[in-house]
Enzyme design. Structure first.
Site, PDB file in Angstrom:
ATOM      1  N   ARG A  66       5.344   5.838  49.246  1.00  0.00           N
ATOM      2  CA  ARG A  66       6.664   5.689  49.587  1.00  0.00           C
ATOM      3  C   ARG A  66       7.262   4.259  50.064  1.00  0.00           C
ATOM      4  O   ARG A  66       8.545   4.033  49.650  1.00  0.00           O
ATOM      5  CB  ARG A  66       6.759   6.500  51.111  1.00  0.00           C
ATOM      6  CG  ARG A  66       6.599   7.868  51.005  1.00  0.00           C
ATOM      7  CD  ARG A  66       6.819   8.775  52.396  1.00  0.00           C
ATOM      8  NE  ARG A  66       5.633   8.310  53.216  1.00  0.00           N
ATOM      9  CZ  ARG A  66       5.697   8.621  54.484  1.00  0.00           C
ATOM     10  NH1 ARG A  66       6.436   8.867  55.164  1.00  0.00           N
ATOM     11  NH2 ARG A  66       4.325   7.918  55.052  1.00  0.00           N
TER      12      ARG A  66
ATOM     13  N   ASN B 199       7.709  12.332  52.313  1.00  0.00           N
ATOM     14  CA  ASN B 199       6.406  12.999  51.832  1.00  0.00           C
ATOM     15  C   ASN B 199       6.832  14.491  52.027  1.00  0.00           C
ATOM     16  O   ASN B 199       7.503  14.853  52.946  1.00  0.00           O
ATOM     17  CB  ASN B 199       5.144  12.759  52.578  1.00  0.00           C
ATOM     18  CG  ASN B 199       4.503  11.438  51.956  1.00  0.00           C
ATOM     19  OD1 ASN B 199       4.565  11.031  51.161  1.00  0.00           O
ATOM     20  ND2 ASN B 199       3.574  11.023  53.082  1.00  0.00           N
TER      21      ASN B 199
END
Length: 100
Positions: A22, A40
């Site tokens: 990320r 996620n």
């Protein structure tokens, strides 16, 4: 927003959680001048939504396929649509992953 801007929705599958994916996406998207978010998913994938010039989105897709060191991208599912213009900056969203 120009006519060449688009919205990318992508789902990245493989070993993509717990490897800084990320943060990697946020850094690359910001460097490319894209707006959007990364998160996620409970199934172990990473979801990405980004808007900006088509050329920059294509570059981001290439980076998503490679991932950061430690990641192993097995597949990337993507779709495009016209940009909506409702995204500001590029953020990391908390997802349904217990580590978030």
């Amino acid at each position: 927003m120009s006519a060449t801007e688009a919205r990318l929705s992508a789902s990245v599958h493989g070993s993509v959680q717990g490897v800084g994916f990320r943060w990697f996406v946020q850094r690359e998207a910001a460097r490319l001048g894209l707006a959007g978010w990364v998160m996620n998913r409970h199934d172990g994938s990473v979801e990405v939504v980004a808007e900006g010039p088509e050329e920059a989105l294509q570059q981001l897709v290439g980076r998503l396929r490679a991932g950061p060191p430690g990641a192993a991208v097995l597949s990337l599912v993507q779709q495009r649509e016209p940009a909506r213009g409702d995204l500001i900056g590029f953020t990391i969203r908390s997802g349904s992953h217990p580590g978030d």
